[in-house]
Design an enzyme around this catalytic site. Sequence first.
Site, mmCIF file in Angstrom:
data_model
loop_
_atom_site.group_PDB
_atom_site.id
_atom_site.type_symbol
_atom_site.label_atom_id
_atom_site.label_comp_id
_atom_site.label_asym_id
_atom_site.label_seq_id
_atom_site.Cartn_x
_atom_site.Cartn_y
_atom_site.Cartn_z
ATOM 1 N N ASP A 235 -14.964 -18.383 8.176
ATOM 2 C CA ASP A 235 -14.966 -16.848 7.972
ATOM 3 C C ASP A 235 -13.360 -15.893 7.852
ATOM 4 O OD1 ASP A 235 -15.816 -14.347 7.083
ATOM 5 O OD2 ASP A 235 -15.599 -13.248 8.899
ATOM 6 N N HIS A 240 -7.790 -16.835 6.557
ATOM 7 C CA HIS A 240 -6.632 -15.612 6.944
ATOM 8 C C HIS A 240 -5.620 -15.868 8.362
ATOM 9 C CE1 HIS A 240 -9.365 -12.756 5.362
ATOM 10 N NE2 HIS A 240 -10.219 -12.691 6.117
ATOM 11 N N LYS A 333 -16.057 -12.577 17.663
ATOM 12 C CA LYS A 333 -16.982 -11.300 17.138
ATOM 13 C C LYS A 333 -16.939 -10.564 19.060
ATOM 14 C CE LYS A 333 -17.726 -11.582 12.948
ATOM 15 N NZ LYS A 333 -16.182 -10.833 12.448
#
Length: 485
Positions: A235, A240, A333
């Site tokens: 993810d 990124h 997270k």
Amino acid sequence: MAVRVIPVDPFDLVIFGGTGDLARRKILPGLYLRFLSGQMTADSRIIGAARADLTEEAFRQSVRESIAEFVPKPKQDEAVISAFLGQIGYVTIDAKGEGGWPALKAMMRPGMVRAFYFSVAPALFGDIAERLHLHGVADGESRIVVEKPFGRDLASARALNEVLAQHFKESQIYRIDHYLGKETVQNLMAVRFANILFEPIWKAEYIDHVQITVAETVDVAGRGAYYDKSGAMRDMVQNHMMQLLCLIAMEPPYHFDPNAVRDEKLKVIRALDAVKPEDIVRGQYRATIDKGGDSYAVHSENPETRTESYIALKVNISNWRWKGTPFYLRTGKKLRARSSEIAITFREPPHSIFDDHTGWRENVLVIRLQPNEGMEMMVMIKEPGPGGMRLTQVPLDMSFADALGSEANDVPDAYERLIMDVIRGNQTLFMRGDEVEAAWAWADPIIQGWEARGDRPQLYDAGSSGPEDALMLMHRDGRRWRDIR
Ligand code: NAD
């Protein structure tokens, strides 16, 4: 400092998935803001295309609602909103059926830049690409914009590239990585290549290590089933963070030109060493009594899940510039704070002429992506006052909001900027197909390795800085992570 707005050529932009979450939250409000600024001209048109059987009026009403929800209040101007809505159309289309396409074709105007935003699940990319051609909606100049995730491994990324390549040339394909649209990320290139100051010392000889952190406070509640098939590596890291690493590590391109920049990024990815199992720490957040909330396993709806909500990696680049300078990446997270930054720690001076070393620290250049985009350079100075030569470290701080004053508020966000780049036909800030494949070729063995070993992620407390083992990853090398604040 005024933000200059140069209008783009008039366009017809079709948003497949125009009723979806991404369109509602980012794409449509972003386009409104570009219209408000004068960058999107009055003869451009936006067409929503989705399965829902809506009238144009109903779609316009939903766009009005998303502007009300996602555009800052001071920028909601009723006259401008009405004019903007007047340029919006809608067509009901099922990507897998033949209905709606002739109507869409009839809406396309000659002489306009033609762009198609695929804001739908990647499984539909092939269907849409094929029908755009079958029904004569796209032409040889049309651009398509595709969203992440671009594959979940090398094989699926290749398959997506192949499907798109059947109908579009690479120069027509814009793979979005919204990190590349961030103001600070582009500033990273400006800092490196528009100043003489940094480039001579931008190498292993002077840089001890680099830390890239993307810390989030959010959990995966509500999208746990999706996230559980992905995890932090897929993810965040493969896309990124890899892009950030490339911009720090790449050689100066000969020109600020899409292919020159992307060629240099590709060389970095190809020079990455395989990552050793001991240089990887995976974590999963757990609920804590004092902070409450649920654990990752509850959010993911899979009690046996081994997916990581946190990952830290030590990455080495085998080339002349970077041999001996590790890049430490971490993202997760449910961490202590929301903070994304790149920190470049320089080596100590070769010799100290000062006796007092109590306050001694290395120079660090910090590039903050969020919050408060800006840069900070940690330098040593003399501690003020009498009492001899004592040293202390202070930040030379440049917040872009301070430097640019109120104009900083008018800097377009990543999606706004990237969509305008699509219209301008500038691919510099988009990932090329070979780049994406190279990044998966690097990530695949890492993921396969922990799957084959049956590794379980280490649990970390929600609201903490991540798993203990991640601290050890740095301590082992005599280094430490910067605080997540
Ligand atoms: P969503 O489920 O909210 O919306 C999907 C859209 O696709 C809807 O408009 C729906 O009508 C349309 N659609 C579904 N099946 C269709 C079909 N057969 N034919 C035509 N239209 C169809 O999804 P989303 O969150 O908007 O995400 C869209 C894409 O963007 C996904 O690939 C997602 O991974 C990616 N993405 C989303 C976000 C985000 O913040 N939401 C961020 C990054 C990437």
